[in-house]
Enzyme design. Structure first.
Site, mmCIF file in Angstrom:
data_model
loop_
_atom_site.group_PDB
_atom_site.id
_atom_site.type_symbol
_atom_site.label_atom_id
_atom_site.label_comp_id
_atom_site.label_asym_id
_atom_site.label_seq_id
_atom_site.Cartn_x
_atom_site.Cartn_y
_atom_site.Cartn_z
ATOM 1 N N GLY A 9 3.184 2.230 10.542
ATOM 2 C CA GLY A 9 3.010 1.554 11.818
ATOM 3 C C GLY A 9 2.692 0.087 11.630
ATOM 4 N N ALA A 10 1.786 -0.200 10.698
ATOM 5 C CA ALA A 10 1.390 -1.581 10.433
ATOM 6 C C ALA A 10 0.582 -1.589 9.148
ATOM 7 C CB ALA A 10 0.570 -2.147 11.589
ATOM 8 N N MET A 11 0.351 -2.802 8.631
ATOM 9 C CA MET A 11 -0.371 -2.951 7.368
ATOM 10 C C MET A 11 -1.335 -4.121 7.468
ATOM 11 S SD MET A 11 -0.981 -1.871 4.396
ATOM 12 C CE MET A 11 -2.229 -2.630 3.372
ATOM 13 N N GLU A 12 -2.578 -3.899 7.016
ATOM 14 C CA GLU A 12 -3.685 -4.824 7.245
ATOM 15 C C GLU A 12 -3.814 -5.914 6.202
ATOM 16 O OE1 GLU A 12 -5.607 -1.349 4.877
ATOM 17 O OE2 GLU A 12 -4.057 -1.578 6.397
ATOM 18 N N ASN A 13 -2.737 -6.291 5.513
ATOM 19 C CA ASN A 13 -2.822 -7.315 4.471
ATOM 20 C C ASN A 13 -3.714 -8.475 4.919
ATOM 21 O OD1 ASN A 13 -0.481 -5.932 3.183
ATOM 22 N ND2 ASN A 13 0.575 -6.801 4.954
ATOM 23 N N GLU A 39 -5.692 -2.638 12.712
ATOM 24 C CA GLU A 39 -5.385 -3.476 11.551
ATOM 25 C C GLU A 39 -6.347 -4.661 11.464
ATOM 26 O OE1 GLU A 39 -3.465 -2.081 9.544
ATOM 27 O OE2 GLU A 39 -2.710 -0.613 10.989
ATOM 28 N N HIS A 62 -9.682 -3.623 10.008
ATOM 29 C CA HIS A 62 -9.636 -3.421 8.564
ATOM 30 C C HIS A 62 -10.130 -4.652 7.795
ATOM 31 C CE1 HIS A 62 -8.167 0.437 7.399
ATOM 32 N NE2 HIS A 62 -7.016 0.364 8.030
ATOM 33 N N GLU A 115 0.849 -1.185 0.000
ATOM 34 C CA GLU A 115 0.000 0.000 0.000
ATOM 35 C C GLU A 115 0.885 1.236 0.000
ATOM 36 O OE1 GLU A 115 -3.736 2.103 2.374
ATOM 37 O OE2 GLU A 115 -2.900 0.253 3.154
#
Length: 851
Positions: free
Chosen positions: A253-257, A290, A293, A121
């Site tokens: 910070g983080a990614m919601e894959n 996350e 999401h 992203e």
């Protein structure tokens, strides 16, 4: 700059992709410098929106391509490729080679401490293979990873596995930005969760060997999030496995894959020894964000990147509700407003102002902003307040039912509320299209036993939007008697016009108005309130936010007068704060917030709004004077309160314990002004957790002491990269203004200043810009130092460099000498021939604000 005239992307130019993607198969043959990615993608023409077959791709070495098994030779472009294709369903196959080791931008597939990981992203997938890299193209993915590394992870559920390979299948259609892959030497902290329908979901938190002891809190936060979303919104997790991976080198910070969340290590790893109470709460919230999401972002995503607020604003609002339920809604609301004012109001009042849904951009990475996230969440909160809790819940259910599996727009979101409630939200929609923070002015009138509130709203011009139209503003308010009794409980006034009045009858005497309770709208309130009224609200207001806000407004006004007119600390303010501090009916965490003062940046903006040119040095001096006055005024109260907040027994990060430590450490900061840091040094030496140790060190550094403790802290924690970020940052953040830039510069020469790591870079330079008096110290060394390092960082990590460049966004409010020095730095950055598109856009927007 790299691009003399970079292309502007506009919302009005949106067109659907000319092809559907029916399924995606990817094979990764991992190699640090020569990874091969083989794609097999099934396309079919989009008869409703025919268009050319163009795939995005950057930095890819195409080895071959085939359509339905026949070799093709696409036309290569700077942004990807185009190719003639059949007017019927077809299979596209291609093989590309990429170099993860050379990918220092941390977008696409890259290496972090010998671990392969991805960040796609917003537009990172195009660095992995050729594909329509846009959020409205959704498809199920099947992935095969080939490597001798022990752990090979991707989205979805695990499939076949064998010697040197693992396969994953994600049955839920997703856009490419949600693709994820991780491969490395990792260990898992495992658990499980049983959904309300009885399915067992396997949970894993993957970390580097040695970090196993920092996983328990993250796992508990994940399970709490899953439970909350089921109970609150009926949203059940939809895969057999949920994986989280901690990565040291990560821009965000983080990614919601989908099914494989990738986290910045600082946002998931926690232990009592190495993490503060603030870290525990932040980790809990980010994990919730996350996870949430999965439904608000993954199952329902955004049609294009202009709709980013659709997934982010809504999910921020959901994680705020979660934290409020877990901890304290009052304290959480105050914390959120402090952050909103510090980041988003600052953004809305400068050259980087933009609507919650922007109309155009050059680089989408530059719009992951406080406006999209925090103001976006405030807009959701206003909508909920206007329609009511029950209607909000029904509309959210309809949203999930109607749009599951779709890529949506803000219009789709608002339509479910119109269909549920019958309301016309066309005027409310202006919150998404108009930039700037509205100013709400309130005047009062008492006549013939009727109390009148006269309200005026006005939003100042912002770049590209000189004229603003009235917005819908929900104003929660109540009325108190002069003695402090509530005579009108909270009600919501709905303001829709530029000027509007409301009348209240049947009152025995002129009441005291409590306006904008719970901070019901993201506006700047102007109300002629005397100190006696503020003191009454501090003592008696039944709304926790306004109880706190009365004290904050009192302090802001006092400090502005101290800076601009040489006023002395006000005894009425000191008495009111002391009374609240002594009130043990109040939550300790709330009382700790009462002791807090407006930030230097907050005061600079307040002075600027009042027609003064803010002097950062004078602001720092006024704050220092008021803190010392508070300490002296409350000296008889502080020791007993410090003893009351002392804790024995094992550390616990629960809200009650954290609140007690928060108040105790706020009191310790005042005590340190009186005892020269004696009690802080004792606490540092005896601390058995990071919250107490770091707070004590902060107290010492603030009063110009703590050299030996700083050395001891490093000796103790030099093996822990996350704690060392605190060591770097605290020294700069707590430095005296005339030393801050020198200390930051010295730290950049430290052998542990691994500047290519975003966390370490932010620790030093984020702290320097946050130390306003130090950053803006006469002579401009802070400006030059940051400018030089931004130029260096931009060459390898444009995204992080562009975000940190916002330290300069308020430059126009300062004196001519400071403006000239900052402008010179910005112009120097802008003149660099190889400046990235990310940083170039930010520099141009900040400089344009001077026109």
């Amino acid at each position: 700059m790299k691009d003399a005239a970079p292309r502007t992307i506009r919302l009005n130019d949106y067109r659907p992709f000319g092809y559907h993607v029916d399924e995606v198969h990817l094979t990764f043959r991992l190699d640090p410098e020569a990874t091969r990615v083989i794609s097999c993608i099934r396309f079919s023409p989009n008869r409703d929106a025919p268009g050319p077959f163009a795939l995005d791709g950057e930095g890819l070495d195409l080895k071959w391509a085939r359509i339905d098994g026949a070799t093709v030779h696409p036309e290569m472009t700077d942004a990807g490729l185009t190719c003639a294709v059949p007017d019927a369903p077809f299979t596209w196959e291609a093989e590309v080679e990429i170099n993860p080791a050379a990918n220092t931008a941390l977008e696409g597939l890259y290496l972090s401490n010998a671990m392969f990981c991805t960040q796609c992203e917003a537009e990172g997938f195009r660095r992995i293979t050729y594909y329509p890299d846009r959020p409205d193209v959704m498809a199920p993915f099947t992935v095969r990873i080939e490597s001798d590394l022990p752990v090979l992870l991707s989205n979805g559920n695990p499939g076949a596995a064998g010697d040197g390979f693992t396969e994953w299948h994600d049955p839920w259609p997703k856009p490419a930005y949600l693709f994820a892959l991780v491969a490395g030497d990792l260990v898992a902290h495992s658990d499980s969760f049983t959904t309300r329908s009885g399915r067992t979901v396997d949970l894993n938190l993957w970390v580097r060997p040695g970090d196993e002891g920092k996983c328990a809190w993250g796992m508990e936060a994940l399970k709490a999030s899953m439970d909350w979303d089921e109970r609150t919104h009926g949203r059940e997790y939809d895969l057999d496995m949920f994986n989280i991976v901690a990565v040291d080198d990560f821009n965000m910070g983080a990614m919601e894959n989908k099914g494989l969340n990738i986290f910045n290590s600082s946002c998931v790893l926690a232990s009592a020894d190495t993490s503060t109470d603030a870290d525990f709460e932040r980790i809990e919230a980010i994990i919730a964000h996350e996870y949430f999401h999965n439904w608000t972002g993954n199952r329902i995503t955004c049609r294009d990147w202009f709709q980013l607020c659709l997934k982010e604003g809504l999910t921020v609002f959901r994680d705020q509700q979660f934290t409020g339920d877990k901890r304290s809604h009052a304290v959480k609301r105050i914390d959120d407003v402090i952050a909103l004012r510090a980041r988003q109001f600052r953004e809305d009042n400068g050259p980087l102002a933009h609507p919650v849904r922007p109309e155009s951009y050059i680089e989408i990475n530059n719009f992951y902003t406080a406006t999209v996230y925090e103001k976006g969440a405030e807009v959701i909160g206003m909508l909920k307040r206007l329609v009511g809790d029950a209607a909000y819940s029904r509309a959210l259910d309809l949203y999930f039912e109607r749009h599951d599996g779709q890529a949506c727009t803000m219009e789709d979101w608002l339509k479910v509320f119109e269909d549920t409630t019958g309301r016309d939200l066309s005027q409310f929609k202006r919150w998404y299209s108009q930039a700037g923070t509205p100013r709400l002015s309130v005047t009062e009138e008492w006549q013939d036993g009727i109390f009148h509130l006269h309200l005026t709203q006005h939003t100042p011009p912002t770049p590209g939007q000189p004229d603003k139209r009235p917005q819908v503003i929900p104003i929660a308010m109540g009325l108190l008697t002069p003695g402090g009794d509530e005579v009108l409980p909270t009600r919501v006034l709905e303001m829709t016009q530029a000027k509007q009045s409301f009348a209240f009858e049947g009152l025995p005497a002129r009441p005291v108005a409590s306006i904008l309770r719970d901070f019901s709208a993201p506006v700047i309130l102007s109300q002629d309130t005397d100190n006696a009224t503020r003191a009454l609200l501090m003592a008696h207001d039944t709304d926790p936010f306004n109880k706190w806000e009365a004290g904050r407004a009192f302090a802001r006004d006092l400090l502005c007068r101290m800076v601009s007119a040489g006023a002395a600390p006000d005894m009425a303010y000191l008495d009111a704060v002391r009374a609240m501090l002594r009130d043990d009916r109040l939550d300790p965490a709330f009382r700790a917030l009462v002791l807090g003062l407006p930030s230097q940046d907050d005061l600079a903006q307040a002075l600027y709004d009042r027609g003064h040119t803010p002097d950062p040095t004078a602001i720092h001096g006024a704050l220092d004077t008021l803190v010392l006055a508070m300490a002296r005024h409350m000296k008889d109260t502080l020791p007993g309160l410090l003893a009351d907040m002392a804790q024995t027994g094992p550390f616990s990060p629960d809200a009650k314990s954290a609140g007690q430590r928060s108040l105790g450490n706020a009191v310790l900061a005042l005590v340190s002004r009186l005892d020269g840091g004696k009690m802080a040094a004792t606490q540092f030496a005896r601390a058995d957790n990071m919250t107490q140790q770091l707070a004590a060190l902060a107290c010492l550094l603030t009063i110009g002491k703590g050299d030996s403790e700083t050395r001891a802290f490093r000796d103790q924690w030099q093996h822990d990269r996350l704690v060392m970020n605190k060591w770097f940052g605290l020294q700069v953040a707590r430095a005296a203004p005339d030393r801050a830039a020198d200390i930051a510069e010295a730290l950049t020469r430290d052998p542990d200043f691994t500047w290519k790591n975003p966390n370490r870079f932010r620790a030093v330079f984020g702290s320097l810009s946050a130390n306003a008096a130090g950053f803006h110290a006469p002579g401009g060394k802070g400006y030059r130092l940051l400018g030089d390092w931004l130029g260096k960082l931009d060459a390898i990590n444009p995204q992080t460099a562009a975000r940190i460049s916002t330290a300069f966004e308020t430059w126009r409010r300062y004196d001519t000498d400071r403006q000239a020095r900052i402008k010179k730095v910005l112009e120097g950055l802008g003149a660099k021939p190889d400046l990235s598109r990310d940083s170039a856009e930010m520099v141009q927007r900040m400089l344009k604000g001077s026109d």
